[in-house]
Design an enzyme around this catalytic site. Structure first.
Site, mmCIF file in Angstrom:
data_model
loop_
_atom_site.group_PDB
_atom_site.id
_atom_site.type_symbol
_atom_site.label_atom_id
_atom_site.label_comp_id
_atom_site.label_asym_id
_atom_site.label_seq_id
_atom_site.Cartn_x
_atom_site.Cartn_y
_atom_site.Cartn_z
ATOM 1 N NE ARG A 112 -2.724 0.310 3.497
ATOM 2 C CZ ARG A 112 -1.878 0.776 4.727
ATOM 3 N NH1 ARG A 112 -1.224 1.870 4.702
ATOM 4 N NH2 ARG A 112 -1.940 -0.117 5.468
ATOM 5 C CE LYS A 167 -14.223 5.797 -17.785
ATOM 6 N NZ LYS A 167 -14.451 6.660 -16.727
HETATM 7 C C1 LIG Z 1 -13.914 12.662 -16.622
HETATM 8 C C2 LIG Z 1 -14.336 11.628 -15.457
HETATM 9 N N1 LIG Z 1 -13.594 11.953 -14.209
HETATM 10 C C3 LIG Z 1 -13.676 10.977 -13.177
HETATM 11 C C4 LIG Z 1 -14.190 9.559 -13.412
HETATM 12 C C5 LIG Z 1 -14.243 8.656 -12.507
HETATM 13 O O1 LIG Z 1 -13.513 7.668 -12.997
HETATM 14 P P1 LIG Z 1 -13.792 6.135 -12.449
HETATM 15 O O2 LIG Z 1 -14.892 5.578 -13.033
HETATM 16 O O3 LIG Z 1 -12.375 5.397 -12.988
HETATM 17 O O4 LIG Z 1 -13.690 6.154 -10.935
HETATM 18 C C6 LIG Z 1 -14.867 9.523 -14.663
HETATM 19 C C7 LIG Z 1 -15.787 8.245 -14.955
HETATM 20 O O5 LIG Z 1 -15.993 7.480 -14.136
HETATM 21 C C8 LIG Z 1 -15.007 10.456 -15.693
HETATM 22 O O6 LIG Z 1 -15.874 10.540 -16.818
HETATM 23 N N1 LIG Z 2 -22.982 3.607 -12.706
HETATM 24 C C1 LIG Z 2 -21.749 4.243 -12.600
HETATM 25 C C2 LIG Z 2 -21.668 5.437 -13.567
HETATM 26 C C3 LIG Z 2 -20.595 5.122 -14.348
HETATM 27 S S1 LIG Z 2 -19.925 6.304 -15.508
HETATM 28 C C4 LIG Z 2 -18.373 5.980 -16.174
HETATM 29 C C5 LIG Z 2 -17.857 7.111 -16.803
HETATM 30 N N2 LIG Z 2 -17.306 7.944 -15.990
HETATM 31 C C6 LIG Z 2 -18.631 7.507 -18.040
HETATM 32 O O1 LIG Z 2 -18.686 9.011 -17.833
HETATM 33 O O2 LIG Z 2 -18.896 6.833 -18.975
HETATM 34 C C7 LIG Z 2 -21.741 5.210 -11.175
HETATM 35 O O3 LIG Z 2 -22.789 5.331 -10.623
HETATM 36 O O4 LIG Z 2 -20.612 5.686 -10.767
#
Ligand SMILES: Cc1ncc(COP(=O)(O)O)c(C=O)c1O
Ligand SMILES: N[C@@H](CCSC[C@H](N)C(=O)O)C(=O)O
Length: 380
Positions: free
Chosen positions: A46, A195
């Site tokens: 960690r 992403k």
């Molecule tokens: C622009 C952006 N920032 C942060 C997040 C959060 O990332 P994660 O899903 O990896 O927690 C997302 C999507 O989930 C996103 O689209």
């Molecule tokens: N069901 C999820 C949503 C994930 S969205 C993932 C990504 N950021 C996107 O924009 O596609 C939640 O409730 O967190």
């Protein structure tokens, strides 16, 4: 070293112990200590893990920061960055942010006494006017999720610095291939590495990078204390994904250009949100601060056409949350990624119920367009 070379040879590209050219997965929770009370380089995974450290070094290099930190998700990275601050601290935040970030702010951080003013980051006067005596940071995405709004990073960072306030940018949509906010004056960059950085829809991960040594020390402390770190297997997978970021982005963007052209000429398509369009509000700022315009496109169907029927008629493009993977993904933010934002706030911020968001993949563009075409034809 130029960017695409750095993607491949950055981080600890060669294992110091064995010479392995692919960083090994150090799947060990703890490390042998040769003396009691010494200062071992590795003690507990960690606190630090060699596979994760290679990834962290790589993202720090790509974003031009002094240190990088890998977390178990983008949301965990954002949470760790906000954890730099305390009860009573005030933030200026962009009005168009990922729904989960909105949820983190409103349902979690506010309970701990954090204060927020939501601002359209395209309006520099509004940004400056929102700064208060207790403001500690300005937080925004550019391009935003899902409206692809563009904020002028350099101008906002200048305003923030003038007021002694930090600038934090979520660089998920642009990736360091297109935009490096720290070189434009931002203090901290965060990523949902789930992403484009991972790029294959097979890992959930987050990254944070800073230019400031003091913030870096605090983030290291918080990363270890909160403990939402990325494991060695996912660290390896993410670093492998990053190696092809440049090659993928070039195809993603070529395909996005072709898809936008197709959408522009289809009579069933209404408004298109894409920073590469010369009449898009943020186009000139995007052209100034980004290398290219990315491969995220949002659009609306003409009034009366059924968005649900359209997305459910697609056969190649996956109806799924997430973005930035090699496969094309489509979604309706109001129902899916931004469903956690109350409808009246969503509408006020410009996210209509029928808005559709498309993450253009790297398939042959003819196939992506053919699928869109057949699904649109179902609406006639
Ligand atoms: C622009 C952006 N920032 C942060 C997040 C959060 O990332 P994660 O899903 O990896 O927690 C997302 C999507 O989930 C996103 O689209
Ligand atoms: N069901 C999820 C949503 C994930 S969205 C993932 C990504 N950021 C996107 O924009 O596609 C939640 O409730 O967190």
């Amino acid at each position: 070293m130029k960017f695409n070379t750095q993607l491949i040879h950055g981080g600890n590209s060669e294992d110091q112990t064995t010479g392995a050219v692919s960083t090994p997965i150090y799947r060990s929770s703890t490390f042998h200590q040769h003396q009691l009370g010494g200062q071992p380089k590795w003690e507990y995974s960690r606190t630090g893990n060699p596979t994760r450290a290679s990834l962290e070094k790589l993202i720090a290099e790509l974003e031009h920061g002094v240190a990088g930190f890998a977390f178990s998700s983008g949301s965990a990275a954002i949470h760790a960055v906000f954890s730099l601050y305390s009860q009573g601290d005030h933030f200026v935040v962009g009005s168009d942010v990922y729904g989960g970030t909105f949820r983190l702010i409103n349902k979690v951080l506010k309970r701990f006494g954090f204060e927020f003013t939501v601002v359209d980051m395209q309006d520099l006067n509004a940004v400056e006017n929102a700064i208060q005596d207790n403001t500690v940071a300005v937080y925004f995405e550019t391009p935003t999720n899902p409206l692809l709004q563009i904020a002028d990073i350099e101008a906002i960072a200048k305003i923030a610095k003038r007021h002694g306030v930090r600038t934090i940018v979520d660089n998920t949509f642009a990736t360091p291939y297109n935009q490096q906010p720290l070189t434009l004056g931002a203090d901290i960059v965060v990523h949902s590495a789930t992403k484009y950085l991972g790029g294959h829809s097979d890992v959930v991960a987050g990254l944070a990078v800073t230019t400031d040594q003091q913030i870096a020390e605090q983030l290291a402390f918080l990363q270890n204390s909160i403990g939402s770190t990325l494991g060695p297997d996912d660290s390896w997978l993410l670093q492998r994904g990053i190696k092809t970021l440049g090659a993928r982005m070039r195809v993603h963007q070529e395909n996005a250009t072709a898809v936008v052209k197709f959408l522009q000429h289809d009579p069933r398509i209404g408004k298109i949100y894409y920073p590469g369009l010369t009449d898009f509000p943020g186009h000139s700022i995007a052209a100034k601060q980004m290398k290219n315009f990315g491969a995220m496109i949002s659009f609306e169907l003409k009034a009366g056409l059924d968005a649900k029927k359209f997305v459910e008629s697609l056969q190649l493009i996956d109806l799924a949350e997430s973005l930035g993977g090699i496969e094309s993904l489509i979604e309706v933010p109001a129902v899916m990624t931004h469903g956690s934002i109350p409808r009246e706030i969503r509408l006020k911020n410009g996210i209509k119920d029928e808005l559709i968001r498309l993450s253009v993949g790297i398939e042959d563009p003819e196939d992506i367009i053919a699928d869109l075409k057949q699904a649109l034809a179902q609406l006639d």
